[in-house]
Design a protein around this motif. Structure first.
Motif, PDB file in Angstrom:
ATOM      1  N   GLN A 287       0.829  -1.208   0.000  1.00 26.82           N
ATOM      2  CA  GLN A 287       0.000   0.000   0.000  1.00 26.82           C
ATOM      3  C   GLN A 287       0.862   1.256   0.000  1.00 26.82           C
ATOM      4  OE1 GLN A 287      -2.332  -0.830   3.529  1.00 26.82           O
ATOM      5  NE2 GLN A 287      -4.060  -1.598   2.345  1.00 26.82           N
ATOM      6  N   ASP A 288       1.919   1.257   0.808  1.00 27.27           N
ATOM      7  CA  ASP A 288       2.800   2.426   0.844  1.00 27.27           C
ATOM      8  C   ASP A 288       3.516   2.614  -0.482  1.00 27.27           C
ATOM      9  OD1 ASP A 288       2.131   3.190   3.389  1.00 27.27           O
ATOM     10  OD2 ASP A 288       3.933   2.398   4.347  1.00 27.27           O
ATOM     11  N   MET A 289       4.031   1.533  -1.056  1.00 29.79           N
ATOM     12  CA  MET A 289       4.745   1.655  -2.321  1.00 29.79           C
ATOM     13  C   MET A 289       3.830   2.214  -3.409  1.00 29.79           C
ATOM     14  SD  MET A 289       7.521   1.398  -4.008  1.00 29.79           S
ATOM     15  CE  MET A 289       8.164   1.182  -5.669  1.00 29.79           C
ATOM     16  N   GLN A 290       2.619   1.726  -3.472  1.00 28.81           N
ATOM     17  CA  GLN A 290       1.707   2.213  -4.519  1.00 28.81           C
ATOM     18  C   GLN A 290       1.289   3.655  -4.237  1.00 28.81           C
ATOM     19  OE1 GLN A 290       0.170  -1.917  -6.424  1.00 28.81           O
ATOM     20  NE2 GLN A 290      -1.392  -0.608  -5.571  1.00 28.81           N
ATOM     21  N   ARG A 291       1.192   4.035  -2.974  1.00 27.53           N
ATOM     22  CA  ARG A 291       0.914   5.433  -2.641  1.00 27.53           C
ATOM     23  C   ARG A 291       2.090   6.314  -3.037  1.00 27.53           C
ATOM     24  NH1 ARG A 291       2.174   8.096   1.877  1.00 27.53           N
ATOM     25  NH2 ARG A 291       2.537   6.172   3.067  1.00 27.53           N
ATOM     26  N   TYR A 292       3.317   5.847  -2.792  1.00 25.73           N
ATOM     27  CA  TYR A 292       4.494   6.618  -3.201  1.00 25.73           C
ATOM     28  C   TYR A 292       4.468   6.897  -4.707  1.00 25.73           C
ATOM     29  CZ  TYR A 292       6.571   4.970   1.262  1.00 25.73           C
ATOM     30  OH  TYR A 292       6.830   4.659   2.568  1.00 25.73           O
ATOM     31  N   VAL A 293       4.145   5.863  -5.489  1.00 31.06           N
ATOM     32  CA  VAL A 293       4.094   6.022  -6.944  1.00 31.06           C
ATOM     33  C   VAL A 293       3.018   7.031  -7.322  1.00 31.06           C
ATOM     34  CG1 VAL A 293       3.622   4.859  -9.138  1.00 31.06           C
ATOM     35  CG2 VAL A 293       5.050   3.729  -7.406  1.00 31.06           C
ATOM     36  N   ASP A 294       1.848   6.924  -6.703  1.00 32.78           N
ATOM     37  CA  ASP A 294       0.738   7.837  -7.008  1.00 32.78           C
ATOM     38  C   ASP A 294       1.098   9.286  -6.695  1.00 32.78           C
ATOM     39  OD1 ASP A 294      -1.062   6.032  -8.040  1.00 32.78           O
ATOM     40  OD2 ASP A 294      -2.190   5.754  -6.185  1.00 32.78           O
ATOM     41  N   GLN A 295       1.739   9.527  -5.547  1.00 32.91           N
ATOM     42  CA  GLN A 295       2.007  10.903  -5.119  1.00 32.91           C
ATOM     43  C   GLN A 295       3.336  11.450  -5.632  1.00 32.91           C
ATOM     44  OE1 GLN A 295       1.716  10.288  -0.875  1.00 32.91           O
ATOM     45  NE2 GLN A 295       3.919   9.975  -0.604  1.00 32.91           N
ATOM     46  N   GLY A 296       4.186  10.561  -6.159  1.00 27.71           N
ATOM     47  CA  GLY A 296       5.442  10.995  -6.756  1.00 27.71           C
ATOM     48  C   GLY A 296       6.577  11.217  -5.783  1.00 27.71           C
ATOM     49  N   HIS A 297       6.418  10.820  -4.522  1.00 28.53           N
ATOM     50  CA  HIS A 297       7.517  10.883  -3.542  1.00 28.53           C
ATOM     51  C   HIS A 297       7.254   9.849  -2.458  1.00 28.53           C
ATOM     52  CE1 HIS A 297       5.114  12.927  -0.416  1.00 28.53           C
ATOM     53  NE2 HIS A 297       4.566  13.600  -1.415  1.00 28.53           N
ATOM     54  N   ASP A 298       8.305   9.555  -1.680  1.00 21.78           N
ATOM     55  CA  ASP A 298       8.231   8.403  -0.776  1.00 21.78           C
ATOM     56  C   ASP A 298       8.160   8.758   0.701  1.00 21.78           C
ATOM     57  OD1 ASP A 298      10.757   9.275  -0.125  1.00 21.78           O
ATOM     58  OD2 ASP A 298      11.795   7.427  -0.664  1.00 21.78           O
ATOM     59  N   ASP A 299       7.763   9.988   1.039  1.00 21.04           N
ATOM     60  CA  ASP A 299       7.635  10.431   2.432  1.00 21.04           C
ATOM     61  C   ASP A 299       8.953  10.350   3.198  1.00 21.04           C
ATOM     62  OD1 ASP A 299       4.947  10.740   1.855  1.00 21.04           O
ATOM     63  OD2 ASP A 299       4.307   8.917   2.895  1.00 21.04           O
ATOM     64  N   GLY A 300      10.083  10.383   2.495  1.00 17.13           N
ATOM     65  CA  GLY A 300      11.379  10.359   3.160  1.00 17.13           C
ATOM     66  C   GLY A 300      11.908   8.976   3.485  1.00 17.13           C
ATOM     67  N   GLN A 301      11.246   7.943   2.979  1.00 17.53           N
ATOM     68  CA  GLN A 301      11.652   6.581   3.326  1.00 17.53           C
ATOM     69  C   GLN A 301      13.048   6.249   2.813  1.00 17.53           C
ATOM     70  OE1 GLN A 301      12.139   3.478   1.852  1.00 17.53           O
ATOM     71  NE2 GLN A 301      11.208   1.943   3.181  1.00 17.53           N
ATOM     72  N   LEU A 302      13.370   6.646   1.583  1.00 18.73           N
ATOM     73  CA  LEU A 302      14.683   6.319   1.028  1.00 18.73           C
ATOM     74  C   LEU A 302      15.791   7.081   1.740  1.00 18.73           C
ATOM     75  CD1 LEU A 302      15.931   4.494  -1.148  1.00 18.73           C
ATOM     76  CD2 LEU A 302      15.933   6.466  -2.687  1.00 18.73           C
ATOM     77  N   ALA A 303      15.487   8.264   2.243  1.00 13.57           N
ATOM     78  CA  ALA A 303      16.482   9.022   3.007  1.00 13.57           C
ATOM     79  C   ALA A 303      16.849   8.262   4.282  1.00 13.57           C
ATOM     80  CB  ALA A 303      15.942  10.405   3.356  1.00 13.57           C
ATOM     81  N   LEU A 304      15.881   7.623   4.926  1.00 19.19           N
ATOM     82  CA  LEU A 304      16.189   6.821   6.104  1.00 19.19           C
ATOM     83  C   LEU A 304      17.003   5.597   5.718  1.00 19.19           C
ATOM     84  CD1 LEU A 304      13.986   6.296   9.164  1.00 19.19           C
ATOM     85  CD2 LEU A 304      15.251   4.365   8.265  1.00 19.19           C
ATOM     86  N   SER A 305      16.660   4.961   4.589  1.00 21.78           N
ATOM     87  CA  SER A 305      17.448   3.825   4.108  1.00 21.78           C
ATOM     88  C   SER A 305      18.888   4.249   3.821  1.00 21.78           C
ATOM     89  CB  SER A 305      16.818   3.231   2.843  1.00 21.78           C
ATOM     90  OG  SER A 305      15.626   2.540   3.140  1.00 21.78           O
ATOM     91  N   HIS A 306      19.055   5.469   3.315  1.00 18.93           N
ATOM     92  CA  HIS A 306      20.401   6.010   3.082  1.00 18.93           C
ATOM     93  C   HIS A 306      21.206   6.010   4.372  1.00 18.93           C
ATOM     94  CE1 HIS A 306      23.181   9.444   3.399  1.00 18.93           C
ATOM     95  NE2 HIS A 306      23.491   9.198   2.134  1.00 18.93           N
ATOM     96  N   ASP A 307      20.595   6.529   5.446  1.00 24.98           N
ATOM     97  CA  ASP A 307      21.308   6.608   6.718  1.00 24.98           C
ATOM     98  C   ASP A 307      21.636   5.218   7.257  1.00 24.98           C
ATOM     99  OD1 ASP A 307      21.060   9.310   6.433  1.00 24.98           O
ATOM    100  OD2 ASP A 307      19.745   9.609   8.167  1.00 24.98           O
ATOM    101  N   VAL A 308      20.698   4.296   7.132  1.00 28.74           N
ATOM    102  CA  VAL A 308      20.920   2.917   7.583  1.00 28.74           C
ATOM    103  C   VAL A 308      22.083   2.291   6.818  1.00 28.74           C
ATOM    104  CG1 VAL A 308      19.919   0.589   7.640  1.00 28.74           C
ATOM    105  CG2 VAL A 308      18.560   2.555   8.384  1.00 28.74           C
ATOM    106  N   SER A 309      22.086   2.457   5.514  1.00 27.46           N
ATOM    107  CA  SER A 309      23.146   1.894   4.682  1.00 27.46           C
ATOM    108  C   SER A 309      24.513   2.446   5.079  1.00 27.46           C
ATOM    109  CB  SER A 309      22.862   2.191   3.206  1.00 27.46           C
ATOM    110  OG  SER A 309      23.905   1.718   2.381  1.00 27.46           O
ATOM    111  N   HIS A 310      24.582   3.741   5.336  1.00 30.99           N
ATOM    112  CA  HIS A 310      25.859   4.351   5.693  1.00 30.99           C
ATOM    113  C   HIS A 310      26.316   3.927   7.081  1.00 30.99           C
ATOM    114  CE1 HIS A 310      27.004   7.211   2.420  1.00 30.99           C
ATOM    115  NE2 HIS A 310      25.785   6.886   2.024  1.00 30.99           N
ATOM    116  N   ILE A 311      25.386   3.778   8.024  1.00 30.46           N
ATOM    117  CA  ILE A 311      25.758   3.291   9.354  1.00 30.46           C
ATOM    118  C   ILE A 311      26.340   1.882   9.243  1.00 30.46           C
ATOM    119  CG2 ILE A 311      24.865   2.528  11.589  1.00 30.46           C
ATOM    120  CD1 ILE A 311      22.750   4.809  11.318  1.00 30.46           C
TER     121      ILE A 311
END
Length: 326
Positions: A287-311
């Motif tokens: 549901q979140d993924m399809q909402r992200y596609v509909d609205q054209g942004h991901d509510d900052g989810q990938l930015a958090l994944s960025h921080d996790v990856s770097h940690i």
């Protein structure tokens, strides 16, 4: 919500659960790919998928597909993500989204350049309970957050050939279960940590069997994490502030949080909050993924994944543990 054509790569156990969620939310799955023709046919039959591919490249090239879902071992995520984004597809990849921060930064930049949604399957980020917990913290009910503690331990069979312990498949506790613990910690820290201290015990194959990790942010919030693949631990997270603390058990798919308010050193009161259904965890992801596609942004989810990856990359660099493909 727009109906999207999903193409799945992989038919392992998590792909089975995701297929059920996709059928519930999206009504159908457009296609699935797997190199094992027998497993592919069985999966497609069980999940009512019409189109099958033994070549994932061919499926990614299909112009009818909107979203590529990747449920392969970690080592294959990066090339498939790049290929799918370059083909104009949105991408939902299981964790760990990439094996290191360098790979992550490349696919993050590519998704931005292409105007596409790239999302990591960190289940806890999609569970409704966390919205309630974050709202409670934002309202100041726990005061200033000082400490986060996270445990995650699995008891995997002693099998050096298993992907969990296979260095060629990016095995080890950090990339398998550490993403959940790190995402929990980062969610409740105000800033990206700038200090990390860690120690590790290796499995005979050279991957991390267990580790302890301490993180500290520039404003001196701290997180303490304990990970293991050969010793069971509770999946437990604790968020502690100046006015109380929250305990969340089974945190990747948590539906309940226990709150203890500490008005002073001698007086406490408790509260329980609930939200969501653990059985619907992957439904929330879809549901979140399809909402992200509909609205054209991901509510900052990938930015958090960025921080996790770097940690996680910083931790692994301190260990000196490298994979053949780093």
């Amino acid at each position: 919500m727009t109906k999207l054509n999903w193409g799945m790569i992989g038919t392992g156990w998590i792909a089975h659960e995701m297929a059920d969620a996709l059928n519930r939310v999206n009504g159908e799955i457009y296609a699935v790919a797997d190199v094992n023709a027998e497993m592919l046919a069985k999966f497609a039959r069980e999940k009512h998928i019409r189109r099958t591919f033994t070549d994932a490249d061919a499926m990614i090239a299909d112009p009818n597909i909107d979203v590529i879902y990747i449920a392969t071992p970690h080592t294959f995520h990066y090339p498939y993500i790049k290929q799918a984004l370059n083909a104009g597809k949105h991408v939902f990849a299981e964790k760990a989204i990439t094996v290191n921060a360098k790979q992550f930064d490349e696919v993050q930049a590519l998704a931005k350049a292409k105007g596409l949604i790239l999302t990591e399957g960190l289940t806890l980020l999609h569970m409704p309970l966390y919205q309630k917990v974050q709202a409670l913290i934002a309202a100041g009910k726990l005061g200033d957050i000082h400490m986060v503690q996270v445990n995650f331990g699995s008891l995997k069979d002693y099998d050096p050939q298993n992907r969990f312990f296979n260095k060629d498949l990016a095995g080890g506790a950090l990339l398998d279960i550490g993403g959940y613990a790190t995402a929990f910690a980062r969610t409740f820290l105000n800033q990206q940590p700038n200090v990390s201290l860690t120690t590790v015990k290796y499995f005979p194959t050279g991957v991390d069997e267990q580790s302890g990790i301490i993180l500290k942010t520039p404003d001196e919030q701290m997180a303490v994490m304990a990970l293991s693949l050969r010793a069971k631990q509770p999946k437990r997270g604790v968020i502690s502030g100046t006015k109380g603390y929250i305990e969340i058990n089974d945190y990747p798919r948590a539906t309940t949080a226990e709150i203890t308010y500490t008005a002073d050193a001698h007086t406490t009161t408790t509260e329980t909050i609930t939200a969501g259904n653990a059985a619907d965890a992957l439904v929330y992801e879809v549901q979140d993924m399809q909402r992200y596609v509909d609205q054209g942004h991901d509510d900052g989810q990938l930015a958090l994944s960025h921080d996790v990856s770097h940690i996680m990359s910083d931790v692994r660099n301190q260990w000196g543990m490298t994979f053949p493909f780093d």
